[in-house]
Enzyme design. Structure first.
Site, PDB file in Angstrom:
ATOM      1  N   ASN A 187      43.011  38.301  42.176  1.00 25.50           N
ATOM      2  CA  ASN A 187      43.631  39.207  41.888  1.00 25.50           C
ATOM      3  C   ASN A 187      43.566  40.546  42.617  1.00 25.50           C
ATOM      4  O   ASN A 187      43.048  40.779  43.016  1.00 25.50           O
ATOM      5  CB  ASN A 187      43.068  39.794  40.430  1.00 25.50           C
ATOM      6  CG  ASN A 187      43.865  40.997  39.765  1.00 25.50           C
ATOM      7  OD1 ASN A 187      44.411  41.705  40.808  1.00 25.50           O
ATOM      8  ND2 ASN A 187      43.752  40.709  38.878  1.00 25.50           N
ATOM      9  N   LYS A 240      42.486  43.493  41.722  1.00 25.63           N
ATOM     10  CA  LYS A 240      41.288  43.335  41.279  1.00 25.63           C
ATOM     11  C   LYS A 240      40.649  44.135  42.924  1.00 25.63           C
ATOM     12  O   LYS A 240      39.416  44.688  43.363  1.00 25.63           O
ATOM     13  CB  LYS A 240      40.142  42.951  41.167  1.00 25.63           C
ATOM     14  CG  LYS A 240      40.723  42.532  39.270  1.00 25.63           C
ATOM     15  CD  LYS A 240      40.048  41.223  38.561  1.00 25.63           C
ATOM     16  CE  LYS A 240      39.338  40.786  37.021  1.00 25.63           C
ATOM     17  NZ  LYS A 240      39.132  40.144  37.238  1.00 25.63           N
ATOM     18  N   ASP A 288      33.947  39.359  35.796  1.00 27.65           N
ATOM     19  CA  ASP A 288      34.675  39.589  34.089  1.00 27.65           C
ATOM     20  C   ASP A 288      35.620  40.660  33.649  1.00 27.65           C
ATOM     21  O   ASP A 288      34.556  41.342  33.575  1.00 27.65           O
ATOM     22  CB  ASP A 288      34.421  38.485  33.204  1.00 27.65           C
ATOM     23  CG  ASP A 288      35.414  37.778  32.239  1.00 27.65           C
ATOM     24  OD1 ASP A 288      36.289  36.741  33.281  1.00 27.65           O
ATOM     25  OD2 ASP A 288      35.041  37.972  31.440  1.00 27.65           O
ATOM     26  N   PHE A 344      47.076  46.907  36.075  1.00 29.11           N
ATOM     27  CA  PHE A 344      48.506  45.797  36.041  1.00 29.11           C
ATOM     28  C   PHE A 344      47.612  45.532  35.092  1.00 29.11           C
ATOM     29  O   PHE A 344      47.133  46.165  33.731  1.00 29.11           O
ATOM     30  CB  PHE A 344      47.127  44.356  37.337  1.00 29.11           C
ATOM     31  CG  PHE A 344      45.375  44.465  37.006  1.00 29.11           C
ATOM     32  CD1 PHE A 344      45.394  45.867  38.116  1.00 29.11           C
ATOM     33  CD2 PHE A 344      45.035  43.637  36.411  1.00 29.11           C
ATOM     34  CE1 PHE A 344      43.708  45.332  37.835  1.00 29.11           C
ATOM     35  CE2 PHE A 344      43.906  43.659  36.318  1.00 29.11           C
ATOM     36  CZ  PHE A 344      43.302  43.799  36.480  1.00 29.11           C
ATOM     37  N   GLY A 345      47.798  44.076  34.398  1.00 30.19           N
ATOM     38  CA  GLY A 345      47.559  44.077  32.897  1.00 30.19           C
ATOM     39  C   GLY A 345      48.133  45.023  31.972  1.00 30.19           C
ATOM     40  O   GLY A 345      49.015  45.120  31.598  1.00 30.19           O
ATOM     41  N   LYS A 354      41.869  55.318  38.666  1.00 33.07           N
ATOM     42  CA  LYS A 354      41.411  54.838  38.738  1.00 33.07           C
ATOM     43  C   LYS A 354      40.317  54.457  38.548  1.00 33.07           C
ATOM     44  O   LYS A 354      39.467  54.394  37.692  1.00 33.07           O
ATOM     45  CB  LYS A 354      42.262  53.807  37.871  1.00 33.07           C
ATOM     46  CG  LYS A 354      42.250  52.494  37.453  1.00 33.07           C
ATOM     47  CD  LYS A 354      43.286  51.203  37.645  1.00 33.07           C
ATOM     48  CE  LYS A 354      42.486  50.770  36.819  1.00 33.07           C
ATOM     49  NZ  LYS A 354      42.984  48.987  36.941  1.00 33.07           N
ATOM     50  N   HIS A 362      36.150  51.197  34.472  1.00 31.85           N
ATOM     51  CA  HIS A 362      35.205  49.757  34.529  1.00 31.85           C
ATOM     52  C   HIS A 362      34.931  49.054  35.964  1.00 31.85           C
ATOM     53  O   HIS A 362      33.645  49.189  35.917  1.00 31.85           O
ATOM     54  CB  HIS A 362      35.904  48.553  33.678  1.00 31.85           C
ATOM     55  CG  HIS A 362      37.401  48.758  33.632  1.00 31.85           C
ATOM     56  ND1 HIS A 362      38.621  49.413  33.524  1.00 31.85           N
ATOM     57  CD2 HIS A 362      37.315  47.715  33.659  1.00 31.85           C
ATOM     58  CE1 HIS A 362      38.866  48.489  33.876  1.00 31.85           C
ATOM     59  NE2 HIS A 362      38.697  47.737  33.793  1.00 31.85           N
TER      60      HIS A 362
HETATM   61  P1  IMP Z   1      39.997  38.202  34.456  1.00 34.84           P
HETATM   62  O1  IMP Z   1      40.299  37.162  35.644  1.00 34.84           O
HETATM   63  O2  IMP Z   1      39.323  36.778  33.468  1.00 34.84           O
HETATM   64  O3  IMP Z   1      38.351  39.306  34.441  1.00 34.84           O
HETATM   65  O4  IMP Z   1      41.133  38.626  33.286  1.00 34.84           O
HETATM   66  C1  IMP Z   1      40.519  39.985  33.223  1.00 34.84           C
HETATM   67  C2  IMP Z   1      42.408  40.254  32.045  1.00 34.84           C
HETATM   68  O5  IMP Z   1      41.830  41.679  31.541  1.00 34.84           O
HETATM   69  C3  IMP Z   1      43.364  40.453  33.250  1.00 34.84           C
HETATM   70  O6  IMP Z   1      44.374  39.378  33.619  1.00 34.84           O
HETATM   71  C4  IMP Z   1      44.182  42.181  32.807  1.00 34.84           C
HETATM   72  O7  IMP Z   1      45.141  41.545  31.591  1.00 34.84           O
HETATM   73  C5  IMP Z   1      42.621  42.601  31.867  1.00 34.84           C
HETATM   74  N1  IMP Z   1      41.894  43.675  32.728  1.00 34.84           N
HETATM   75  C6  IMP Z   1      41.420  43.415  33.225  1.00 34.84           C
HETATM   76  N2  IMP Z   1      40.788  44.629  34.020  1.00 34.84           N
HETATM   77  C7  IMP Z   1      42.136  44.935  34.104  1.00 34.84           C
HETATM   78  C8  IMP Z   1      42.428  46.707  34.338  1.00 34.84           C
HETATM   79  O8  IMP Z   1      41.362  47.367  35.206  1.00 34.84           O
HETATM   80  N3  IMP Z   1      43.833  46.950  33.996  1.00 34.84           N
HETATM   81  C9  IMP Z   1      44.525  46.491  33.001  1.00 34.84           C
HETATM   82  N4  IMP Z   1      43.850  45.441  32.567  1.00 34.84           N
HETATM   83  C10 IMP Z   1      43.178  44.727  32.968  1.00 34.84           C
END
Ligand code: IMP
Length: 205
Positions: free
Chosen positions: A11, A14, A72, A160-161, A183, A188
């Site tokens: 990602n 990230k 995660d 994102f997200g 941000k 987090h």
């Molecule tokens: P991971 O890649 O399994 O950790 O999935 C994390 C998911 O949580 C992402 O695809 C987003 O949907 C959401 N997420 C985690 N961190 C963020 C952030 O900083 N901003 C917005 N969404 C986040």
């Protein structure tokens, strides 16, 4: 002297956030895309962010034979009993690209909360990070939380997200309306990365 550290994520948002924290500490952050071989994705079947971060860090560290940092993360919404939680990335289970999945997730979340009043829309992003050595030993773990509430419509285009939906208590801006550095200062992932930097400095010695 700069030290390379793998942040086991594909990602790019990230990766950019973690790079911005660790670069000034003298770490060159590599992503999975920088590794040449694309490692198989481990099954993230943990019940908690911590378990999944550990699964990823250990799997990538062993596969690539190097120290690996993994995170995660996700969104926990009070009115939904903490959901979507560890299922945040595929909450709506629609879409093939990240942008399509994010859009579908945001629409599903707004629909789920459509009758929930402003005072009950509390939510937070959570990030668990794990640093593992190439033999699969957990060297360090950290956690960061970013508190807010879920707005009634998406706002902002940074990040994102669920960034366009998380409204900050103090400014009424969404996370997607913050600059990248704003941000990172509050988020987090920023908090988790700053906490793990101490362990990274120890490993470098
Ligand atoms: P991971 O890649 O399994 O950790 O999935 C994390 C998911 O949580 C992402 O695809 C987003 O949907 C959401 N997420 C985690 N961190 C963020 C952030 O900083 N901003 C917005 N969404 C986040």
């Amino acid at each position: 002297m700069s030290t390379e550290i793998l942040f086991a994520s594909s990602n790019e948002h990230k990766v950019a956030e973690v790079r911005a924290i660790l670069d000034p500490e003298g770490f060159i952050v590599l992503s999975l895309g920088d590794c040449g071989t694309v490692p198989p994705e481990p099954l993230e079947d943990g019940d908690t962010f911590e378990e999944n971060a550990r699964i990823k860090a250990i799997a990538y560290a062993i596969f690539l034979g190097m120290n690996a940092l993994a995170d995660d993360s996700g969104l926990a919404v009070d009115a939904l009993g903490g959901a979507p939680g560890v299922h945040s990335a595929r909450y709506a289970a629609i879409g093939t690209t990240r942008e399509e999945r994010d859009g579908a997730n945001n629409r599903k979340l707004l629909e789920a909360l459509k009758d929930v009043p402003s005072g009950l829309r509390g939510a937070r992003f959570v990030c668990a990070m794990c640093l593992a050595s190439k033999d699969g030993t957990v060297l360090a773990e950290s956690r960061g939380v970013f508190e807010g509430r879920i707005g009634c419509a998406p706002r902002g285009s940074n990040g994102f997200g669920y960034d366009p939906l998380l409204v900050l208590p103090e400014s009424d801006q969404t996370s997607a309306e913050l600059s990248s550095s704003e941000k990172n200062a509050r988020s987090h992932r920023g908090a988790a990365a700053r906490a793990i930097a101490t362990a990274l400095r120890e490993v470098r010695r």
